[in-house]
Design a protein around this motif. Structure first.
Motif, PDB file in Angstrom:
ATOM      1  N   LEU A 140       0.845  -1.188   0.000  1.00  0.00           N
ATOM      2  CA  LEU A 140       0.000   0.000   0.000  1.00  0.00           C
ATOM      3  C   LEU A 140       0.884   1.242   0.000  1.00  0.00           C
ATOM      4  O   LEU A 140       1.646   1.480   0.943  1.00  0.00           O
ATOM      5  CB  LEU A 140      -0.916  -0.030   1.221  1.00  0.00           C
ATOM      6  N   LEU A 141       0.774   2.061  -1.048  1.00  0.00           N
ATOM      7  CA  LEU A 141       1.734   3.128  -1.307  1.00  0.00           C
ATOM      8  C   LEU A 141       1.235   4.529  -0.977  1.00  0.00           C
ATOM      9  O   LEU A 141       2.004   5.480  -1.066  1.00  0.00           O
ATOM     10  CB  LEU A 141       2.139   3.096  -2.797  1.00  0.00           C
ATOM     11  N   GLU A 142      -0.007   4.672  -0.592  1.00  0.00           N
ATOM     12  CA  GLU A 142      -0.580   6.024  -0.483  1.00  0.00           C
ATOM     13  C   GLU A 142       0.005   6.821   0.682  1.00  0.00           C
ATOM     14  O   GLU A 142       0.023   8.049   0.633  1.00  0.00           O
ATOM     15  CB  GLU A 142      -2.094   5.937  -0.374  1.00  0.00           C
ATOM     16  N   GLN A 143       0.471   6.152   1.740  1.00  0.00           N
ATOM     17  CA  GLN A 143       1.078   6.862   2.865  1.00  0.00           C
ATOM     18  C   GLN A 143       2.595   6.732   2.780  1.00  0.00           C
ATOM     19  O   GLN A 143       3.144   5.643   2.946  1.00  0.00           O
ATOM     20  CB  GLN A 143       0.579   6.298   4.195  1.00  0.00           C
ATOM     21  N   LYS A 144       3.267   7.847   2.508  1.00  0.00           N
ATOM     22  CA  LYS A 144       4.717   7.821   2.352  1.00  0.00           C
ATOM     23  C   LYS A 144       5.370   7.388   3.665  1.00  0.00           C
ATOM     24  O   LYS A 144       5.000   7.833   4.741  1.00  0.00           O
ATOM     25  CB  LYS A 144       5.227   9.200   1.931  1.00  0.00           C
ATOM     26  N   GLY A 145       6.354   6.512   3.560  1.00  0.00           N
ATOM     27  CA  GLY A 145       7.021   5.979   4.737  1.00  0.00           C
ATOM     28  C   GLY A 145       6.337   4.775   5.348  1.00  0.00           C
ATOM     29  O   GLY A 145       6.877   4.166   6.282  1.00  0.00           O
TER      30      GLY A 145
END
Length: 284
Positions: free
Chosen positions: A158-163
């Protein structure tokens, strides 16, 4: 689920390619070759800053491997590789799904290769199979034949939240020809407050519906996943355990004609290098 084929020790099939973190041999996928042996695909990581490779090997006994193809990340324009998937076609050929990391990104995509022999996969032309998007990176596929068609379980980061891109779940897809896929969405994910809260990556699905998956509780446990058990429920999967079943990852289970299983997995060593192990599990 107490009879799920889990390791008790096993033997080393492929040693770690070096000492220390990031030197990994593992992420295996094994398929019977139709002649009593196996074809195995696996990932080799040569340190976190080194090149990754997808290796294809043949084995008569499941323990001694002979490399027949090596695919370097550079051939795909990737900055990393992970678990491949292998399958036979109706015509007797071979397909391999190769997962690749997008440079300077947390994104992953999956290409498919096709050849008449495992050896020919090294020269096969890659074509997109699962591309992901800006929201998910796709990797570590399981691909199986089913009722004349194909089915796949895909690990999604899941890439939507950086870090926070280490978070993962498993999605399900089906296909008539194994090339054009219908996406059915998430079928297994982690449970808040549990040992697998950070995510669930399916690693093997057996014909009777038993399954296993990798999970971890925190971001800090990335690369320290443990194995949990699940089972099919329609197109979905349900958890079968409240605690890890084994301290290992990427467990691949191959059913054998006598009712036993040949299992392959990635084992962590004390220096945080990883080796590929295998074991023959007798019929229950």
């Amino acid at each position: 689920m107490n009879d799920f084929p889990l390791p008790t020790g096993g033997v080393v099939a492929v040693p770690a390619p070096g000492g220390g973190p990031g030197y990994w041999a593992g992420a295996p996928c094994a398929v019977p070759d139709g002649e009593g042996g196996f074809v195995i695909g696996y990932r080799v990581r040569n340190g976190h800053d080194g090149n990754d490779q997808t290796v294809v090997a043949r084995s008569e006994d499941g323990e001694r491997f002979t490399t027949v193809a090596t695919l370097d990340e550079s051939a795909f324009g990737a900055m990393g590789m992970e678990r491949p998937a292998l399958a036979r076609t109706d015509e007797g050929g071979w397909r391999m799904w190769v997962c690749c990391a997008t440079p300077d990104s947390a994104h992953w995509w999956i290409d498919v290769l096709e050849a008449s022999t495992p050896e020919g996969l090294a020269e096969a032309e890659p074509r997109p199979a699962f591309e992901g998007d800006e929201r998910i990176g796709v990797k570590d596929p399981i691909v199986k034949r089913h009722d004349g068609g194909w089915q796949a379980w895909i690990c999604c980061h899941l890439l939507e939240q950086k870090g926070e891109e280490d978070r993962m779940n498993t999605a399900y897809a089906t296909s008539a020809d194994g090339l054009a896929w219908d996406w059915h969405g998430t079928v297994l994910e982690g449970r808040p407050g549990m040992w697998d809260a950070r995510g669930a990556r399916v690693t093997s699905v057996l014909p009777d519906g038993r399954a296993c998956y990798d999970g971890r509780a925190t971001q800090e446990e990335n690369w320290f996943e443990q194995t949990g058990l699940a089972r099919l429920d329609g197109n979905g999967l349900v958890h079968e355990n409240d605690a890890p079943a084994a301290d290992l990852r990427y467990l691949d289970v191959v059913p054998l004609p006598d009712g036993g299983h040949r299992i392959f997995w990635e084992a962590r060593l004390p220096d945080e290098s990883h080796e590929l192990r295998t074991e023959l599990v007798a019929p229950a």
